[in-house]
Every structure is written in C-alpha cells, then in structure tokens.
Design a protein around this motif. Structure first.
Motif, PDB file in Angstrom:
ATOM      1  N   SER A   1      -6.172  23.311  -7.758  1.00 25.39           N
ATOM      2  CA  SER A   1      -6.711  24.753  -7.494  1.00 25.39           C
ATOM      3  C   SER A   1      -6.440  24.735  -5.963  1.00 25.39           C
ATOM      4  N   ALA A   2      -6.207  26.025  -5.552  1.00 24.26           N
ATOM      5  CA  ALA A   2      -5.895  26.364  -4.165  1.00 24.26           C
ATOM      6  C   ALA A   2      -7.035  26.480  -3.599  1.00 24.26           C
ATOM      7  N   PRO A   3      -7.027  26.045  -2.127  1.00 25.59           N
ATOM      8  CA  PRO A   3      -8.191  26.179  -1.314  1.00 25.59           C
ATOM      9  C   PRO A   3      -8.740  27.588  -1.087  1.00 25.59           C
ATOM     10  N   TYR A   4      -9.984  27.555  -1.031  1.00 22.49           N
ATOM     11  CA  TYR A   4     -10.751  28.853  -0.908  1.00 22.49           C
ATOM     12  C   TYR A   4     -10.057  29.674   0.628  1.00 22.49           C
TER      13      TYR A   4
END
Length: 89
Positions: A7-10
């Motif tokens: 998952s991509a970082p925020y």
C-alpha cells in the motif's frame, strides 16, 4: 525489478494545499477571501446545475455550502470596504 509496496504511504497533499491557501489569504487578506469564495460559488453553482445535491463538504447540502460561501464573500467585501473607508477618512 522491484515490487511496489503493498500500500502506498499516506500523502498529506491536502495539508500542503491548506497551508498554501492560508498563506495566500494571509498575504492578500480579504481580497483572497472574496476570490476563493466566489470561485467556490461558481463551482458549486455549476455542480448543482449538473445535479449535485450532496457535497463532501462538512455542510453536506449544496444550498448550505452556497450560503456559507456567499456569507464569506460578503464579509470579505465588507472588510475591503472598511479598509478603503479608513484610508479615505
């Protein structure tokens, strides 16, 4: 070849946008308030004509959002008029 993370970082892009808008408002004062408010009114009027009745804005109902933006535009206009009055008087 590397695999992408699960998952991509925020990305706090909104915070950067908010800070930029705050900086412009601080530098330009009521002129920026009127400008952003009128830009918002134009956008919501257009969206409402296309059928949007519920917004992601905290106020939800587009009529409330339009009223809020109109009040901001009027308050900014009053602040500009007050500043001009103080310069002239």
């Amino acid at each position: 070849m590397t695999t992408p993370p699960a998952s991509a970082p925020y990305d706090p892009l909104r915070l950067c946008v908010y800070a930029t808008i705050a900086a412009v408002a601080w530098l330009l004062g009521p002129v920026a308030v009127v400008g952003f408010a009128l830009l918002g009114v134009a956008g919501y009027v257009r969206a409402r004509r296309q059928g949007l009745t519920r917004s992601k804005c905290v106020l939800r109902d587009t009529r409330l959002v339009l009223a809020y933006l109109a009040v901001l535009a009027l308050a900014g206009t009053a602040a500009i008029a007050w500043r001009v009055y103080q310069l002239v008087a």
